[in-house]
Design a protein around this motif. Structure first.
Motif, PDB file in Angstrom:
ATOM      1  N   ALA A   1      49.188 100.201  49.882  1.00 29.97           N
ATOM      2  CA  ALA A   1      49.934 100.332  48.634  1.00 29.97           C
ATOM      3  C   ALA A   1      51.409 100.562  48.927  1.00 29.97           C
ATOM      4  N   ASN A   2      51.700 101.297  49.975  1.00 30.50           N
ATOM      5  CA  ASN A   2      53.095 101.549  50.308  1.00 30.50           C
ATOM      6  C   ASN A   2      53.767 100.324  50.893  1.00 30.50           C
ATOM      7  N   LEU A   3      52.985  99.499  51.609  1.00 33.04           N
ATOM      8  CA  LEU A   3      53.537  98.219  52.071  1.00 33.04           C
ATOM      9  C   LEU A   3      54.027  97.416  50.872  1.00 33.04           C
ATOM     10  N   ALA A   4      53.218  97.439  49.793  1.00 34.54           N
ATOM     11  CA  ALA A   4      53.605  96.703  48.591  1.00 34.54           C
ATOM     12  C   ALA A   4      54.818  97.344  47.941  1.00 34.54           C
ATOM     13  N   GLU A   5      54.853  98.681  47.923  1.00 31.02           N
ATOM     14  CA  GLU A   5      55.981  99.373  47.294  1.00 31.02           C
ATOM     15  C   GLU A   5      57.292  99.049  48.000  1.00 31.02           C
ATOM     16  N   THR A   6      57.249  98.940  49.327  1.00 29.72           N
ATOM     17  CA  THR A   6      58.480  98.650  50.048  1.00 29.72           C
ATOM     18  C   THR A   6      58.837  97.176  49.952  1.00 29.72           C
ATOM     19  N   GLY A   7      57.933  96.361  49.403  1.00 27.06           N
ATOM     20  CA  GLY A   7      58.247  94.950  49.257  1.00 27.06           C
ATOM     21  C   GLY A   7      58.258  94.218  50.576  1.00 27.06           C
ATOM     22  N   ARG A   8      57.416  94.649  51.509  1.00 23.92           N
ATOM     23  CA  ARG A   8      57.347  93.977  52.796  1.00 23.92           C
ATOM     24  C   ARG A   8      56.225  92.951  52.782  1.00 23.92           C
ATOM     25  N   SER A   9      56.322  91.980  53.672  1.00 26.55           N
ATOM     26  CA  SER A   9      55.257  91.016  53.823  1.00 26.55           C
ATOM     27  C   SER A   9      53.964  91.768  54.141  1.00 26.55           C
ATOM     28  N   PRO A  10      52.799  91.371  53.639  1.00 28.86           N
ATOM     29  CA  PRO A  10      52.500  90.188  52.841  1.00 28.86           C
ATOM     30  C   PRO A  10      52.780  90.331  51.348  1.00 28.86           C
ATOM     31  N   PHE A  11      53.491  91.360  50.951  1.00 30.66           N
ATOM     32  CA  PHE A  11      53.754  91.563  49.522  1.00 30.66           C
ATOM     33  C   PHE A  11      55.218  91.294  49.184  1.00 30.66           C
ATOM     34  N   ASP A  12      55.897  90.442  49.965  1.00 31.73           N
ATOM     35  CA  ASP A  12      57.337  90.290  49.748  1.00 31.73           C
ATOM     36  C   ASP A  12      57.650  89.199  48.729  1.00 31.73           C
ATOM     37  N   LEU A  13      56.957  89.251  47.584  1.00 30.93           N
ATOM     38  CA  LEU A  13      57.190  88.249  46.550  1.00 30.93           C
ATOM     39  C   LEU A  13      58.571  88.360  45.954  1.00 30.93           C
ATOM     40  N   LEU A  14      59.145  89.560  46.040  1.00 28.07           N
ATOM     41  CA  LEU A  14      60.433  89.757  45.391  1.00 28.07           C
ATOM     42  C   LEU A  14      61.512  88.951  46.071  1.00 28.07           C
ATOM     43  N   GLU A  15      61.300  88.558  47.333  1.00 29.61           N
ATOM     44  CA  GLU A  15      62.323  87.730  47.943  1.00 29.61           C
ATOM     45  C   GLU A  15      61.759  86.357  48.294  1.00 29.61           C
TER      46      GLU A  15
ATOM     47  N   VAL B   1      51.695  88.296  59.100  1.00 29.64           N
ATOM     48  CA  VAL B   1      50.814  87.987  57.978  1.00 29.64           C
ATOM     49  C   VAL B   1      51.564  87.136  56.961  1.00 29.64           C
ATOM     50  N   PRO B   2      50.965  86.041  56.486  1.00 32.36           N
ATOM     51  CA  PRO B   2      51.647  85.215  55.487  1.00 32.36           C
ATOM     52  C   PRO B   2      51.658  85.870  54.113  1.00 32.36           C
ATOM     53  N   ARG B   3      52.526  85.376  53.255  1.00 31.99           N
ATOM     54  CA  ARG B   3      52.759  85.979  51.947  1.00 31.99           C
ATOM     55  C   ARG B   3      51.633  85.638  50.972  1.00 31.99           C
ATOM     56  N   PHE B   4      51.271  86.601  50.118  1.00 28.53           N
ATOM     57  CA  PHE B   4      50.288  86.350  49.057  1.00 28.53           C
ATOM     58  C   PHE B   4      50.971  85.699  47.858  1.00 28.53           C
ATOM     59  N   ARG B   5      50.162  85.060  47.007  1.00 30.95           N
ATOM     60  CA  ARG B   5      50.667  84.608  45.718  1.00 30.95           C
ATOM     61  C   ARG B   5      50.639  85.769  44.743  1.00 30.95           C
ATOM     62  N   ILE B   6      51.427  85.658  43.655  1.00 34.63           N
ATOM     63  CA  ILE B   6      51.545  86.805  42.745  1.00 34.63           C
ATOM     64  C   ILE B   6      50.204  87.131  42.086  1.00 34.63           C
ATOM     65  N   ASP B   7      49.410  86.100  41.718  1.00 34.91           N
ATOM     66  CA  ASP B   7      48.126  86.410  41.067  1.00 34.91           C
ATOM     67  C   ASP B   7      47.157  87.017  42.071  1.00 34.91           C
ATOM     68  N   GLN B   8      47.258  86.596  43.335  1.00 35.12           N
ATOM     69  CA  GLN B   8      46.409  87.205  44.367  1.00 35.12           C
ATOM     70  C   GLN B   8      46.757  88.674  44.552  1.00 35.12           C
ATOM     71  N   VAL B   9      48.072  88.932  44.577  1.00 36.42           N
ATOM     72  CA  VAL B   9      48.516  90.317  44.766  1.00 36.42           C
ATOM     73  C   VAL B   9      47.969  91.215  43.663  1.00 36.42           C
ATOM     74  N   MET B  10      48.075  90.699  42.413  1.00 38.62           N
ATOM     75  CA  MET B  10      47.608  91.497  41.286  1.00 38.62           C
ATOM     76  C   MET B  10      46.096  91.695  41.334  1.00 38.62           C
ATOM     77  N   ASN B  11      45.370  90.626  41.704  1.00 40.37           N
ATOM     78  CA  ASN B  11      43.912  90.744  41.763  1.00 40.37           C
ATOM     79  C   ASN B  11      43.472  91.730  42.837  1.00 40.37           C
ATOM     80  N   ILE B  12      44.119  91.651  43.998  1.00 37.35           N
ATOM     81  CA  ILE B  12      43.760  92.581  45.074  1.00 37.35           C
ATOM     82  C   ILE B  12      43.924  94.005  44.584  1.00 37.35           C
ATOM     83  N   ASN B  13      45.025  94.253  43.883  1.00 36.58           N
ATOM     84  CA  ASN B  13      45.284  95.616  43.439  1.00 36.58           C
ATOM     85  C   ASN B  13      44.287  96.066  42.376  1.00 36.58           C
TER      86      ASN B  13
END
Lengths: 120, 414
Positions: free
Chosen positions: B218-232, B310-322
């Motif tokens: 969850a903190n990986l996602a909060e920091t916006g790092r890969s695989p959750f770096d959708l913001l960039e 690790v490659p980047r997730f898609r936004i719907d994948q990210v939301m589903n995982i969470n």
């Protein structure tokens, strides 16, 4: 008295934490070149000129996620006192905590069934 | 005149003894403490940027920065100097006040978390009784800064990036806070020092690996790092919410992100890896600083490894995982963990208070908790696997109907 000092520390910290990032930005403002022109100040969209207003309406999906988040975030804060006092709780208070978590789960299942969690 | 040796903790009484006004002495020691605590992450981050760039370069079969100073160590300073002299453009139509405020908030909020990090048994900025709550509160300002930056830029891409980032940050806050409940349950306190002390016999990562993993991811996602770096997402959103920033304001966003990653590593070390606990820390409390540093380095390097492989997730994948995996898992985890703790109390497996720091005395309850966590993890992984298989079979059936070959990578939805 000791705890008051701890909070005084946090207060001073809040006041000083802004200085650290503000100082270099002000320093940069002093030394950097300032030659703006209309072309430079254009909104950057990979060379395409902006069409229409930027502050558009956003998708309703974000609003629904916001609502679901709000439910969970507010309810979870109430769980912290329960967790702190956990060892001293009797079985009734323990069951009350369980019930509360079940309500939380119920909200999640409801949102799930209503397809509020789908990214469309 | 008395000499003030251990200045960090005893400066104020020492100065009073030397004839100072009590209030002035108190304020002075507070100020000194704040500056010391805030400077530790600031100085470390300069080194960390170099480490991160070297690490990424090695993984990508490059050499990385090697021109400025020995081994390129001074690269970050050179970058800072460069940013200082860059022209800083505020786009027309931007909200000037908010536009300038966003980078400052970004950096300040990360620094603020350091107020509650226990460095050694004796040295902590402020040992608040609600340390965890403080972290959650200060951490959530992160979502605000993204919105301020994206909204005030007057750029559609920035706004879109901000929306996505907010949705992501806000969603992953839920499992993160739920995972934080587990250490609080086990330690019976929200104070960071109490949480660390409670790990004297056994680290929380062994007693509840699931909570540690959820918190970490969850903190990986909060920091916006890969695989959750959708913001960039460079191709879709150009750069995300900070697209219009240049010069040192952009640098502040970057430095804030680097420091956030480091802060997360420290917090993981404190909450789940025993913080300052280590050999001989009883005799020499200052050693705790080194143990904490080592544990943090391990977590940090692990984060770098994930980021670069690790490659980047898609936004719907990210939301589903969470929402469909991590949130249900963390809710069930709290139920199971609290039930197991009750069970341990009922069976009398909890070590006596004077034996709380003994490894052997902690073993029985650790085994029970660990077994519970592993079983729970196995069940959830099995469910996930079954769900993935259903999706894949549906995909293949669809392909057959359409008369196409079955898609090779069947992970359309995970």
């Amino acid at each position: 008295m000791e705890t008051l000092n701890e909070w005084a520390f946090v207060g001073v910290f809040f006041a000083i934490a802004w200085v650290f990032p503000a100082l270099p930005i002000i320093g940069a403002w002093l030394v950097r070149p300032k030659k703006p022109n209309a072309l430079k100040k254009q909104t950057y969209e990979s060379g395409v000129e902006t069409v229409g207003d930027t502050w558009v309406q956003f998708r309703v999906q974000y609003y629904i996620y916001g609502l679901v988040f709000l439910i969970f975030d507010v309810e979870m804060i109430f769980l912290f006192p329960w967790a702190v006092a956990y060892e001293r709780l009797d079985w009734f208070a323990y069951g009350a905590g369980f019930l509360f978590i079940f309500l939380l789960t119920d909200a999640l299942i409801y949102a799930w069934r209503k397809r509020a969690l789908e990214w469309v | 005149m008395t000499t003030c040796v251990d200045i960090i903790n005893t400066l104020s009484p020492c100065l009073v003894r030397a004839g100072w006004n009590a209030d002035v002495a108190n304020l002075l020691s507070l100020l000194l403490g704040v500056v010391i605590v805030a400077t530790v992450p600031l100085l470390t981050v300069i080194l960390l940027i170099w480490i991160e760039r070297k690490f990424a370069a090695r993984i990508q079969d490059r050499i990385g920065p090697n021109r400025v100073g020995p081994y390129g160590l001074l690269q970050s300073l050179a970058d800072a100097l460069k940013m200082l002299t860059k022209e800083d453009i505020t786009p027309s139509g931007a909200d000037r006040i908010l536009f300038n405020l966003a980078p400052i908030i970004t950096f300040a909020t990360v620094v603020l978390i350091w107020a509650i990090i226990p460095f050694t048994p004796l040295h902590i900025g402020a040992d608040l009784s609600i340390g965890i709550l403080y972290f959650v509160a200060v951490g959530s300002i992160g979502a605000v800064k993204v919105m301020i930056g994206g909204w005030s830029s007057n750029n559609k891409y920035a706004l879109l990036g901000a929306f996505r980032t907010i949705a992501l940050i806000v969603s992953y806050e839920v499992p993160m806070i739920l995972a934080l409940l587990v250490p609080v349950l086990m330690a019976g306190s929200m104070g960071m020092q109490d949480l660390t002390r409670a790990q004297g016999g056994m680290w929380f990562i062994v007693m509840s690996p699931l909570a540690a993993i959820i918190f970490f991811v969850a903190n990986l996602a909060e920091t916006g790092r890969s695989p959750f770096d959708l913001l960039e997402a460079e191709s879709e959103l150009i750069a995300g919410y900070n697209i219009e920033y240049s010069g040192f304001k952009f640098g502040m966003f970057m430095a804030g992100e680097f420091m956030h990653v480091f802060t997360v590593a420290v917090l993981t070390a404190v909450l789940f890896l025993g913080g300052w606990w280590g050999p001989f820390v009883d005799q020499l409390p200052a050693l705790g600083f080194i143990w904490l540093g080592l544990k943090t380095a391990v977590v940090y390097l692990f984060m770098l490894l994930i980021r670069n492989t690790v490659p980047r997730f898609r936004i719907d994948q990210v939301m589903n995982i969470n929402w469909k995996f991590m949130v249900p898992l963390s809710i069930v985890l709290i139920l199971v963990q609290s039930f197991l703790l009750r069970l341990i109390d009922a069976l009398g497996l909890r070590p006596a208070p004077e034996m709380a720091n003994d490894l052997l005395a902690n073993l029985p309850q650790t085994l029970v908790l660990l077994a519970g966590n592993l079983v729970l993890g196995a069940i959830f992984m099995h469910l996930l696997q079954r769900h993935g298989r259903t999706l894949r079979e549906a995909d293949e059936a669809l392909a057959v109907v359409k008369g196409e070959a079955a898609p090779s990578g069947g992970l359309a939805e995970a």
